[in-house]
Design a protein around this motif. Structure first.
Motif, PDB file in Angstrom:
ATOM      1  N   PRO A   1       0.929  -0.402  -6.756  1.00  0.00           N
ATOM      2  CA  PRO A   1       0.008  -1.171  -7.496  1.00  0.00           C
ATOM      3  C   PRO A   1       1.339  -1.504  -8.808  1.00  0.00           C
ATOM      4  CG  PRO A   1      -0.848   1.280  -7.782  1.00  0.00           C
ATOM      5  CD  PRO A   1       0.161   1.309  -6.612  1.00  0.00           C
ATOM      6  N   SER A   2       1.102  -0.402  -8.292  1.00  0.00           N
ATOM      7  CA  SER A   2       3.132  -0.392  -9.784  1.00  0.00           C
ATOM      8  C   SER A   2       4.297  -1.885  -9.082  1.00  0.00           C
ATOM      9  CB  SER A   2       4.228   0.231  -9.644  1.00  0.00           C
ATOM     10  OG  SER A   2       4.978   1.277  -8.805  1.00  0.00           O
ATOM     11  N   VAL A   3       3.884  -2.270  -7.907  1.00  0.00           N
ATOM     12  CA  VAL A   3       5.116  -3.091  -7.665  1.00  0.00           C
ATOM     13  C   VAL A   3       4.682  -3.789  -6.779  1.00  0.00           C
ATOM     14  CG1 VAL A   3       6.160  -3.922  -5.586  1.00  0.00           C
ATOM     15  CG2 VAL A   3       6.797  -1.187  -6.632  1.00  0.00           C
ATOM     16  N   VAL A   4       3.211  -4.334  -7.032  1.00  0.00           N
ATOM     17  CA  VAL A   4       2.251  -5.864  -5.999  1.00  0.00           C
ATOM     18  C   VAL A   4       1.517  -5.899  -7.129  1.00  0.00           C
ATOM     19  CG1 VAL A   4       2.307  -4.867  -4.055  1.00  0.00           C
ATOM     20  CG2 VAL A   4       2.380  -7.263  -4.323  1.00  0.00           C
ATOM     21  N   LYS A   5       0.925  -7.333  -7.224  1.00  0.00           N
ATOM     22  CA  LYS A   5      -0.502  -6.900  -7.036  1.00  0.00           C
ATOM     23  C   LYS A   5      -1.282  -8.057  -6.496  1.00  0.00           C
ATOM     24  CE  LYS A   5      -1.283  -9.790 -10.746  1.00  0.00           C
ATOM     25  NZ  LYS A   5      -1.858 -10.176 -12.240  1.00  0.00           N
ATOM     26  N   LEU A   6      -2.543  -7.927  -5.951  1.00  0.00           N
ATOM     27  CA  LEU A   6      -2.779  -8.793  -4.594  1.00  0.00           C
ATOM     28  C   LEU A   6      -4.013  -9.608  -5.281  1.00  0.00           C
ATOM     29  CD1 LEU A   6      -3.017  -6.105  -2.126  1.00  0.00           C
ATOM     30  CD2 LEU A   6      -1.333  -8.395  -2.477  1.00  0.00           C
ATOM     31  N   ASP A   7      -3.531 -10.591  -5.078  1.00  0.00           N
ATOM     32  CA  ASP A   7      -5.098 -12.305  -5.324  1.00  0.00           C
ATOM     33  C   ASP A   7      -5.258 -12.786  -3.502  1.00  0.00           C
ATOM     34  OD1 ASP A   7      -4.539 -11.164  -7.825  1.00  0.00           O
ATOM     35  OD2 ASP A   7      -3.260 -12.264  -8.476  1.00  0.00           O
ATOM     36  N   LYS A   8      -6.491 -14.056  -4.930  1.00  0.00           N
ATOM     37  CA  LYS A   8      -6.699 -14.556  -3.640  1.00  0.00           C
ATOM     38  C   LYS A   8      -6.788 -15.907  -4.112  1.00  0.00           C
ATOM     39  CE  LYS A   8     -10.004 -12.708  -0.614  1.00  0.00           C
ATOM     40  NZ  LYS A   8     -11.592 -12.560   0.083  1.00  0.00           N
ATOM     41  N   GLY A   9      -5.907 -17.090  -3.809  1.00  0.00           N
ATOM     42  CA  GLY A   9      -5.406 -18.116  -3.448  1.00  0.00           C
ATOM     43  C   GLY A   9      -6.451 -18.793  -3.145  1.00  0.00           C
ATOM     44  N   GLN A  10      -6.350 -20.419  -3.897  1.00  0.00           N
ATOM     45  CA  GLN A  10      -7.577 -21.516  -3.626  1.00  0.00           C
ATOM     46  C   GLN A  10      -7.946 -21.780  -2.250  1.00  0.00           C
ATOM     47  OE1 GLN A  10      -6.119 -24.832  -5.872  1.00  0.00           O
ATOM     48  NE2 GLN A  10      -5.792 -24.193  -7.111  1.00  0.00           N
ATOM     49  N   SER A  11      -7.087 -21.446  -1.628  1.00  0.00           N
ATOM     50  CA  SER A  11      -7.538 -20.874  -0.254  1.00  0.00           C
ATOM     51  C   SER A  11      -8.553 -20.285   0.907  1.00  0.00           C
ATOM     52  CB  SER A  11      -6.574 -21.617   0.793  1.00  0.00           C
ATOM     53  OG  SER A  11      -5.927 -21.035   0.737  1.00  0.00           O
TER      54      SER A  11
END
Length: 1012
Positions: free
Chosen positions: A57-67
């Motif tokens: 979590p200190s390096v990367v944040k995961l999100d969902k794109g529009q697709s």
């Protein structure tokens, strides 16, 4: 196992390169593009890549794109925000908006680009730090070596220091004394060898086995221990693998010369002058350069017998022989003779200071120590004078320690019981300040006390602010332990113009509020630095850019479209077809007048003050061109004695020794600096090929036509301001109205454009000017560009002479002897230059690496001034090849039909493709040092087909690292490139234990087998 912290840094570097994020499906692709390997999530214990990323979590944040696809974003470090806010608050009164933090992705610049395989030391030189409180390079343990060094030279210097401290000296005091005496850091590996240098010193351990708590004494004269006996290493102990190195032996040629009848002693005045010259070159001076340097400096000849009897200088210098079979290639190092009492008192003073600093009180804060790395990252705060630029160091122990301290202060003063108001502040008093805009508690010093306000200086952030007295608290004693982080530096080359408004304005726009790379030239209380902005494709030398702000624009000679110019002097023709020329102008007239005064000044001076003793990239100085002193800019350094320069007024590059340079005389400095370069970059218009695609025949035709013409004319048709390039028609007559008479038209009509298949000329390729200078500088043409040193270059292509017949290989070239290896079971220090897998990697002996550095410097000087003739290339031929900016000893492995040659670097073990025009015969002079590359395989493992994962693990552990090797067996061969050794590799960088690489690889293969 894979290094998880290393993987985090790599992932962060990939994510920081894309503001919009990287899709999960593309992350592996971009990671491999950057590192050459896939993310090793299975080796880190994760079933999927997604699981690994969720653990960071200190390096990367995961999100969902529009697709609906998962997109990865870089997590912003806390200190980025903190530093940016504090810097922005400081500049609120000057400008709006927060400063731009430009180069979180820092590139490390090696001081000598060809040292250690002409590549960056670490795999991660292009990676971004996780936040600004980390070093620009990933954190790493102390290595057993820091740089190649000469044991003989270090031993002689340590002996001199110990002779002044006959009552004993703590080992911890040796490095600062060594630095004070010789202006260089004591190599770390030398400290580990002290116990074995019994002919130099005796070691006593009064209270513990810690190296820094040992006492050193001069070696007893009664002991008959010789360097030869001390060189024999004891049987290695696997638990303590730090080993002994054999001592450098004086060459037989030297011993022979010492038996000759010695001439009378040197006259005192000659010895004094030689001492002055040597002191100007703290990094050493080639002995063969002494006669000319002595003649130029003191206007008299050096006695001829001096070079044949260098032992006459033994009381003023230390003599080293990097080429054992050539005694005339000695390097002389000045002895800095200090008063013994002064050293003793200085030592006592430093001990007292350390004692005081250990006992932290409300009155004492330790002094800030300059980072040990040569290129630290710095945050530039402000500069009202370039001799006292305020900055902060970024990295472990600096910004990170500062962040930790301020976290502790925020927690401490968050409790009301600890908030003790400072009701009666005094000027100079230290205090804790509650920041106006943020919930921060910062250390500050009271500068001025007013009625209800007070002006404070933030000692860790380098700026002042007027605040209410109610914001002040007493600073608790425990917050005195960290040195003040705001410090000062001096910008090299700008000392005489430190308060010029044009310089300060340029510096403000390019550096203030930004994080830059700093090259530390001189480690003093106020260190001397060169700053670089490495955030763009091309690195920018901030010092050089500020110096150019002093140029008088009215003296420039810009070409105007549709204007014609007569009496044009074409000074150089580059291999890509661009030309440099001078046109009559007010600036050129003024420059010629100043250079004439410079010539007279240097001819009349009998002093060593104008010798260039501290070269650096971007420095302006003087060198001889066609027998006269001309302006040059240093563009690249090859070690400490060989460098590349640019003649800024003719557009020609050269490789010279540092002894060929002179400082600009102070009375003429402002006039020469303010006059812009007079070389105008042009290209011929309306040709069938573009710049960069010229053939050697076309280039040579143009050179033969214009370089001997004293009265050319040109007409400008287009000016590209962004490239500072003018498109012109060139004439050798004054008939510039008729373009059909131009050289452009003549070139277009000639059959000179037929390329050999797949051979292209580069705009950076050097070519020797037909009007060669009288000095030994290597002259070759290239583009004039404001770039910082060590930027990656494209492949260079040298031009062959059309009229000269191909040069045959040298007859009966005597190859160097095979490299001597230790006995089976014995140890040697090595540097792993190439690592494919445990069954194939390449070593270099660490002990002689400094000799390789010196050899390559000599090759640069020799081959860059060599007549350019094509070489008849044959398979298995040993020759010299130019790769990037350096010359290497290579073996031809194959000749391709497209003009390229496959070569093997005999000193570094790399395979390269090079143009046949970049090969030269290897002279016997460069066949004295054995080829340094040793092909090896790892002992203690069964032969197998190594997987890609195993190869990556092995490469990450050993490549580009100094290690210790224990010889297991040798597969002998007549040639060095066919010989192979089987060795154990040991990483001794950790204090608590030694790491045997075959154990790691065996463990990894077992884990992979079990997982399968």
């Amino acid at each position: 196992m894979a290094d998880e912290e290393l993987v985090k840094k790599m992932v962060r570097a990939v994510l920081l390169s894309s503001r919009s994020g990287v899709s999960l499906s593309n992350l592996q692709v971009e990671y491999k593009d950057l590192t050459g390997e896939l993310i090793p999530y299975k080796q880190l214990g994760y079933a999927t890549l997604d699981a690994l990323l969720h653990s960071m979590p200190s390096v990367v944040k995961l999100d969902k794109g529009q697709s609906g696809e998962v997109v990865c974003h870089a997590t912003t470090g806390n200190e980025v925000t903190r530093i940016t806010k504090l810097a922005a608050r400081q500049h609120t009164a000057k400008r709006t908006g927060r400063p731009q933090v430009v180069n979180c992705q820092m590139r490390v610049k090696p001081a000598a680009p060809f040292v250690l395989n002409a590549a960056a030391f670490m795999l991660l030189i292009f990676l971004a730090p996780s936040n600004l409180n980390e070093n620009t390079t990933p954190a790493k343990p102390k290595l057993p070596h820091s740089a190649p060094y000469s044991p003989k030279l270090v031993q002689s210097r340590i002996k001199e220091v110990l002779n002044k401290h006959s009552n004993g000296l703590w080992v911890s005091k040796l490095p600062p004394l060594y630095r004070e005496h010789y202006k260089q850091d004591l190599p770390n590996e030398a400290l580990k060898d002290l116990e074995h240098w019994t002919h130099i010193c005796s070691v006593e351990k009064p209270c513990s086995n810690k190296p820094q708590e040992m006492l050193l004494y001069p070696a007893k004269e009664t002991s008959q221990i010789t360097p030869q006996s001390a060189a024999t290493p004891p049987t290695p102990d696997k638990s303590q693998f730090h080993h002994n190195k054999p001592q450098t032996q004086r060459s037989s040629a030297t011993s022979k010369s010492s038996t000759l009848a010695s001439p009378r002693d040197l006259p005192p005045d000659v010895k004094q002058k030689l001492g002055e010259l040597l002191l100007k070159y703290s990094s050493g001076l080639w002995a063969h350069a002494l006669p000319k340097l002595y003649q130029d400096t003191y206007k008299c000849k050096l006695p001829e017998f001096v070079l044949d009897h260098l032992t006459l200088l033994s009381d003023i210098c230390t003599i080293d022989y990097p080429m054992p079979d050539n005694s005339k290639r000695a390097i002389l190092y000045a002895k800095v003779l200090e008063d013994e009492n002064r050293n003793q008192s200085g030592l006592a003073g430093s001990e007292t200071k350390e004692t005081v600093e250990r006992c932290l009180s409300s009155q004492t804060v330790p002094s800030l120590v300059i980072p040990r790395e040569e290129y630290p990252s710095v945050l530039v705060v402000e500069a009202s004078d370039t001799n006292s630029v305020i900055l902060r160091y970024i990295g472990e122990g600096y910004s990170k320690a500062q962040e930790k301290l301020e976290d502790e202060m925020r927690e401490f003063y968050g409790q009301d019981i600890n908030k003790v108001a400072l009701t009666s502040p005094l000027s100079g008093q230290l205090t804790a300040v509650h920041a106006e805009e943020e919930e921060e508690i910062l250390r500050a010093q009271v500068c001025e006390v007013m009625a209800d306000k007070v002006k404070v200086y933030y000692v860790d952030h380098g700026f002042s602010e007027v605040i209410s007295k109610s914001k002040l608290f007493e600073l608790h004693e425990k917050f005195y332990r960290l040195p003040f982080q705001a410090t000062k530096c001096k910008l090299a080359g700008l000392e005489s113009f430190s308060q010029e408004q044009a310089v300060l304005k340029r510096f403000e726009s390019m550096a203030t509020g930004k994080i830059l790379l700093a090259e530390i030239l001189e480690r003093k209380e106020v260190p001397l630095m060169v700053l670089y902005d490495t955030s763009q494709d091309d690195d920018i030398n901030i010092n050089a850019a500020c110096m150019k702000a002093l140029q008088d624009k009215s003296l420039e000679s810009p070409l105007k479209v549709n204007s014609a110019y007569m009496n044009v002097n074409v000074t150089s023709v580059c291999s890509d077809g661009t030309i440099y020329c001078q046109v009559p102008s007010r600036g050129l007239t003024k420059l010629n007048g100043i250079l004439e005064k410079t010539e007279n000044y240097l001819h009349s001076q009998v002093t060593s003050e104008l010798l260039v003793s501290r070269p650096f990239c971007g420095k302006n100085c003087l060198a001889r061109y066609k027998g006269k002193w001309s302006r040059v800019e240093i563009t690249n350094l090859h070690g400490s004695r060989v460098l590349d320069i640019l003649f800024v007024d003719v557009g020609i590059r050269a490789s010279v020794e540092v002894t060929e340079l002179r400082e600009i005389p102070p009375p003429l400095l402002r006039d020469l600096i303010s006059t812009p370069p007079q070389a105008l970059k042009c290209c011929l218009a309306d040709l069938p090929v573009s710049v960069g695609s010229w053939t050697p025949d076309a280039v040579h035709w143009l050179r033969d036509t214009v370089l001997h013409c004293s009265d050319c004319s040109l007409k400008a048709t287009k000016v590209d301001e962004s490239k500072r390039l003018a498109h012109v028609y060139l004439f050798t007559s004054k008939n510039f109205h008729d373009t059909s008479c131009s050289l452009n038209q003549q070139l277009a009509d000639l059959n000179l454009w037929n390329h050999q298949k797949d051979v292209f000329l580069s705009s950076r390729g050097p070519s020797k000017s037909l009007n060669a200078p009288t000095n030994p500088a290597t002259i070759h043409n290239t583009d004039v560009q404001d770039k910082a040193p060590h930027t990656a270059r494209r492949m260079l292509s040298l031009l062959g002479s059309q009229s000269a017949p191909p040069c045959s290989p040298p007859v009966q070239l005597a190859l160097p002897p095979l490299l001597e290896l230790p006995e089976i079971g014995q140890n040697m220090d090595v540097f792993v230059s190439v690592a494919c897998h445990p069954g194939h990697f390449v070593l270099q002996p660490w002990q002689d690496m400094y000799k390789l550095v010196d050899l390559m410097g000599e090759m640069i000087l020799h081959y860059n001034k060599m007549e350019e003739k094509p070489l008849k290339v044959e398979k298995n031929q040993v020759c010299a090849a130019k790769l990037e900016n350096n010359w290497y000893r290579v073996l031809v492995k194959g000749v391709l039909t497209n003009g390229l040659v496959s070569v093997f670097q005999l000193d570094y073990g790399k395979h390269e493709l090079v143009s046949c025009t970049q090969l030269r015969p290897l002279t016997q002079e460069f066949c004295q040092l054995p080829f340094q590359a040793i092909t090896a395989q790892l002992a203690g493992l069964k032969p197998r087909q190594w997987s890609e994962e195993a190869s990556i693990v092995f490469r990450n552990h050993v490549e580009k690292k100094p290690l210790v090797a224990q010889l297991d067996s040798v597969q002998e061969a007549s040639q060095s490139w066919d010989r192979k050794v089987v060795i154990y590799l040991v990483d001794t960088s950790q204090e608590e234990r030694d790491i045997w690489l075959h154990d790691i690889m065996a463990e990894f293969t077992d884990e992979m087998s079990n997982a399968a």
